[in-house]
Design an enzyme around this catalytic site. Structure first.
Site, PDB file in Angstrom:
ATOM      1  CD  GLU A 128     -12.152   9.658  -1.364  1.00 23.16           C
ATOM      2  OE1 GLU A 128     -12.787  10.244  -0.485  1.00 23.16           O
ATOM      3  OE2 GLU A 128     -11.377   8.697  -1.141  1.00 23.16           O
ATOM      4  CE  LYS A 140      -6.849   0.879  -4.658  1.00 25.87           C
ATOM      5  NZ  LYS A 140      -5.448   0.778  -4.280  1.00 25.87           N
ATOM      6  NE  ARG A 155      -6.251   2.617   4.895  1.00 22.89           N
ATOM      7  CZ  ARG A 155      -7.355   1.978   4.544  1.00 22.89           C
ATOM      8  NH1 ARG A 155      -7.309   0.964   3.727  1.00 22.89           N
ATOM      9  NH2 ARG A 155      -8.522   2.358   5.017  1.00 22.89           N
ATOM     10  NE  ARG A 190      -3.998  -3.259   3.020  1.00 19.33           N
ATOM     11  CZ  ARG A 190      -4.314  -4.495   3.371  1.00 19.33           C
ATOM     12  NH1 ARG A 190      -3.644  -5.102   4.322  1.00 19.33           N
ATOM     13  NH2 ARG A 190      -5.312  -5.120   2.779  1.00 19.33           N
ATOM     14  CD  GLU A 226      -2.296   5.083  -0.429  1.00 22.30           C
ATOM     15  OE1 GLU A 226      -3.038   4.806   0.548  1.00 22.30           O
ATOM     16  OE2 GLU A 226      -1.686   4.220  -1.073  1.00 22.30           O
ATOM     17  CG  PHE A 241      -8.714   8.344   2.070  1.00 25.59           C
ATOM     18  CD1 PHE A 241      -9.224   7.420   2.948  1.00 25.59           C
ATOM     19  CD2 PHE A 241      -7.429   8.156   1.575  1.00 25.59           C
ATOM     20  CE1 PHE A 241      -8.501   6.319   3.341  1.00 25.59           C
ATOM     21  CE2 PHE A 241      -6.680   7.044   1.967  1.00 25.59           C
ATOM     22  CZ  PHE A 241      -7.217   6.122   2.853  1.00 25.59           C
ATOM     23  CE  LYS A 251      -9.137  -3.868  -4.187  1.00 27.21           C
ATOM     24  NZ  LYS A 251      -7.981  -4.338  -3.490  1.00 27.21           N
TER      25      LYS A 251
HETATM   26  P1  ATP Z   1      -4.669  -2.847  -3.066  1.00 26.20           P
HETATM   27  O1  ATP Z   1      -3.880  -4.084  -3.289  1.00 26.20           O
HETATM   28  O2  ATP Z   1      -5.615  -2.541  -4.164  1.00 26.20           O
HETATM   29  O3  ATP Z   1      -3.880  -1.662  -2.628  1.00 26.20           O
HETATM   30  P2  ATP Z   1      -5.431  -3.426  -0.396  1.00 26.20           P
HETATM   31  O4  ATP Z   1      -5.858  -4.817  -0.098  1.00 26.20           O
HETATM   32  O5  ATP Z   1      -4.104  -2.961   0.075  1.00 26.20           O
HETATM   33  O6  ATP Z   1      -5.633  -3.207  -1.943  1.00 26.20           O
HETATM   34  P3  ATP Z   1      -7.890  -2.151  -0.420  1.00 26.20           P
HETATM   35  O7  ATP Z   1      -8.758  -1.711   0.645  1.00 26.20           O
HETATM   36  O8  ATP Z   1      -8.348  -3.299  -1.207  1.00 26.20           O
HETATM   37  O9  ATP Z   1      -6.491  -2.430   0.197  1.00 26.20           O
HETATM   38  O10 ATP Z   1      -7.576  -0.919  -1.387  1.00 26.20           O
HETATM   39  C1  ATP Z   1      -7.543   0.310  -0.812  1.00 26.20           C
HETATM   40  C2  ATP Z   1      -6.143   0.807  -0.635  1.00 26.20           C
HETATM   41  O11 ATP Z   1      -5.949   1.848  -1.562  1.00 26.20           O
HETATM   42  C3  ATP Z   1      -6.026   1.436   0.728  1.00 26.20           C
HETATM   43  O12 ATP Z   1      -5.456   0.529   1.624  1.00 26.20           O
HETATM   44  C4  ATP Z   1      -5.176   2.650   0.521  1.00 26.20           C
HETATM   45  O13 ATP Z   1      -3.842   2.344   0.838  1.00 26.20           O
HETATM   46  C5  ATP Z   1      -5.242   2.924  -0.959  1.00 26.20           C
HETATM   47  N1  ATP Z   1      -5.904   4.185  -1.312  1.00 26.20           N
HETATM   48  C6  ATP Z   1      -5.432   5.101  -2.198  1.00 26.20           C
HETATM   49  N2  ATP Z   1      -6.266   6.121  -2.341  1.00 26.20           N
HETATM   50  C7  ATP Z   1      -7.333   5.880  -1.534  1.00 26.20           C
HETATM   51  C8  ATP Z   1      -8.537   6.573  -1.268  1.00 26.20           C
HETATM   52  N3  ATP Z   1      -8.831   7.710  -1.865  1.00 26.20           N
HETATM   53  N4  ATP Z   1      -9.389   6.009  -0.378  1.00 26.20           N
HETATM   54  C9  ATP Z   1      -9.102   4.847   0.233  1.00 26.20           C
HETATM   55  N5  ATP Z   1      -7.979   4.144   0.014  1.00 26.20           N
HETATM   56  C10 ATP Z   1      -7.098   4.645  -0.877  1.00 26.20           C
END
Ligand code: ATP
Length: 603
Positions: free
Chosen positions: A265, A267, A272, A287, A317, A357, A440
């Protein structure tokens, strides 16, 4: 003996603090929980975790900064503020300062009573009294609230024994320094209410499904037992700890790790949102499980219309959209929504689209343990897609080449990269966990330093020249999970806009302290220390070895840590807590990966 005596808690915490063995900490905590009457078990659990109420309820924090605490301790002990301040610097821990002062006070009182022939009175503080007073202090707001807070807490400190005062003062700073983490409490609850640590997974799931609210879980355990906790399922209105992703940078390795075939998907680079719908009522949690509904009235309205089920929890998101072009805009555009008075304007000026998502709960059905393909089917049924509320752009593949092409397209269209998600039978929703079911693959991997990192501000340096009178650079640290402490990585002074610089001084003010917080490990001496609170995203040219910094010290080479060359500030990460920052373990892995890349002969 009254079992809600606060003394019992203070003594148990002292024992727990003294031992460095995690097993021993758990056993001692289990003993304390066993001795706690069920009527106050939630309060005791919140207290030992350094909080009055769970974060997700959005209640005010105690709001006492260093200056106020010095005043409070001065009032409670009759000492001059300057002297308390001096002790803060010497001991680096407000808890030890008040304990020391109270011991001295007690010794002189003993001398006096010996002389007069009486007995020294012990403290009679109860858990209820401590908890109620601290809640009152937190709830105090508006004019006169600072002096009310001082009076309430000083009153408590006066009444407390030296040891009790240690933990009340630490509680006020939000850092109990006992090494007890949420997982320690979960293990202890499993021992007390299940009979052994084996029951930890049942309690852990309830913890994730009930917003990480261990006081609530403990209360259910104490009143209704383990079976009631086993039956806990998601409930619209109570946020679930979100599933997180691991990082990888090679398409083939990514697909191998998720089991070959995956759904890929976009990102999106937004915020979030965990969207809870119950009839017409909609709540959106961040989040970090904070209720952010008021920042997104437009999303709440969309959810009311586009979630067809009466009761559901979906995740997506929320992304800013350029009203002129309809193109995705970067995350920063959403920041206007953080300021209350700007919301109406922001909603009008910068509309938001939601890319959903996942779905964790629908019409009474707990979907957490269902595989992703099943959840996606439910999602398709539950959502009525519109231009502004749709399922995240995706494809299914087992081909690294196609994954790479999709990734490049995602970036071209303004996404941060892609999320690659396992679709096998065990592809459950791992609430609260950062596993390998989601990976990711981000744009930043393409730069020399393989990824951005999230670091915690632990110190600040006065600016010069154009920046004089403000902070000009920040001392940044990574989180060490093993010791629950923060270790420095770099000093960052680049990447800030003038506006950022203006805001930083105000932002950091409540967290500035004159001593090095005992959970910060640093060889660098900043102009002021800052207690871990603010998290920023940082990028740099590469990871380097550095004798000045303590992150991963000795792990690669003796006396040397890992640092970042040419670090640059990208943005604040207000939705992250210090313990969500990049860990020292991740730094070590990133450094090793970087080494491997350099050593690998280029094709
Ligand atoms: P990052 O700093 O990369 O945003 P994070 O620690 O906040 O990471 P991660 O779980 O590592 O969180 O990365 C996923 C984040 O990406 C999710 O918290 C969400 O906010 C965002 N996101 C964007 N698109 C998607 C998607 N399709 N599926 C899941 N998460 C997504």
């Amino acid at each position: 003996m009254c079992l809600t005596e606060f003394r019992i808690i203070a003594e148990a915490l002292e024992g727990i603090e003294k031992t460095s063995s995690r097993d021993m900490k758990t056993t001692l905590l289990a003993n304390l929980i066993k001795a706690t009457p069920k009527e106050v078990i939630d309060k005791v659990v919140y207290f030992i975790l350094g909080k009055i109420w769970p974060e997700w309820m959005g209640m005010p924090e105690i709001g006492v900064d260093e200056e106020l605490l010095i005043k409070t301790i001065a009032k409670a002990t009759g000492l001059k503020e300057a002297n308390v301040d001096k002790m803060f610097r010497e001991l680096g821990d407000p808890g030890l300062v008040i304990e020391d002062l109270k011991k001295r006070e007690k010794a002189s009182a003993r001398d006096l009573t010996k002389f007069l022939g009486g007995g020294a009175a012990a403290s009679s503080l109860s858990v209820e009294k401590v908890y109620d007073t601290l809640s009152k202090a937190a709830l105090a707001s508006g004019e006169g609230s600072r002096s009310l807070k001082i009076n309430l807490i000083a009153g408590l400190l006066k009444e407390a024994s030296p040891l009790e005062a240690r933990y009340v003062a630490r509680f006020v700073t939000g850092d109990m320094r006992t090494g007890i983490q949420d997982m320690t409490v979960i293990d202890a609850l499993a021992i007390v209410f299940g009979g052994s640590k084996e029951y930890e997974s049942i309690i852990e799931k309830a913890y994730y499904v009930r917003a990480g609210d261990l006081g609530l879980v403990a209360r259910i355990l104490a009143h209704q037992g383990l079976e009631a906790v086993r039956r806990i399922k998601p409930e619209a209105g109570i946020p679930i700890k979100p599933m997180l992703a691991n990082r990888e940078s090679d398409p083939k390795t990514i697909l191998d790790k998720v089991g070959g075939k995956a759904v890929v998907e976009y990102k999106y680079d937004g915020e979030r949102g965990q969207i809870h719908k119950k009839k017409d009522e909609v709540k959106i949690f961040s989040r970090n499980l904070e209720d952010i509904t008021h920042q997104y009235p437009d999303v709440a309205e969309l959810a009311r219309r586009c979630i067809l089920s009466d009761e559901a929890i979906v995740e997506g998101e929320m992304v800013a959209i350029d009203p002129d072009t309809g193109l995705l805009m970067p995350f920063q555009e959403l920041m206007h929504r953080k300021r209350k008075h700007d919301i109406r304007e922001a909603v009008k000026g910068i509309p938001v689209s939601v890319y959903v998502f996942d779905v964790m709960y629908n019409g009474g059905e707990d979907l957490l343990d269902k595989p992703l393909p099943y959840r996606r089917e439910v999602l398709k049924r539950v959502i009525k897609e519109t231009e502004s509320f749709k399922i995240a752009h995706h494809m299914i593949t087992d081909d690294p080449q196609r994954l790479e092409e999709f990734f490049l397209k995602a970036i071209e269209e303004g996404a941060e990269g892609v999320m690659v998600k396992a679709i096998h039978d065990n592809s459950i929703y791992q609430a609260g966990a950062r596993g390998w079911l989601w990976i990711k693959y981000k744009r930043d991997y393409k730069s020399e330093m393989t990824d951005t990192v999230d670091l915690v501000v632990v110190g600040a340096f006065a600016g010069r020249g154009r920046r004089s009178g403000r902070f000009g650079a920040l001392l940044m640290a990574a989180y060490d999970e093993e010791t629950d402490s923060f270790r420095t990585v770099c000093k960052v002074g680049t990447g800030f806009t003038d506006k950022d610089l203006e805001e930083i001084t105000e932002m950091l003010k409540p967290h500035v302290v004159s001593y090095r917080p005992s959970n910060v490990d640093s060889e660098v001496e900043p102009d002021v220390w800052v207690t871990p609170h603010h998290v920023a995203e940082i990028i740099g040219a590469e990871l380097t070895l550095s004798p000045a910094h303590t992150c991963c010290r000795d792990a690669i080479r003796k006396g040397v840590g890992i640092s970042i060359r040419f670090p640059r500030f990208i943005r604040w990460r207000p939705e992250k807590t210090p313990r969500d920052a990049t860990t020292t373990k991740e730094f070590l892995e990133m450094y090793r990966r970087q080494l491997k890349k350099i050593e690998e002969p280029r094709a």
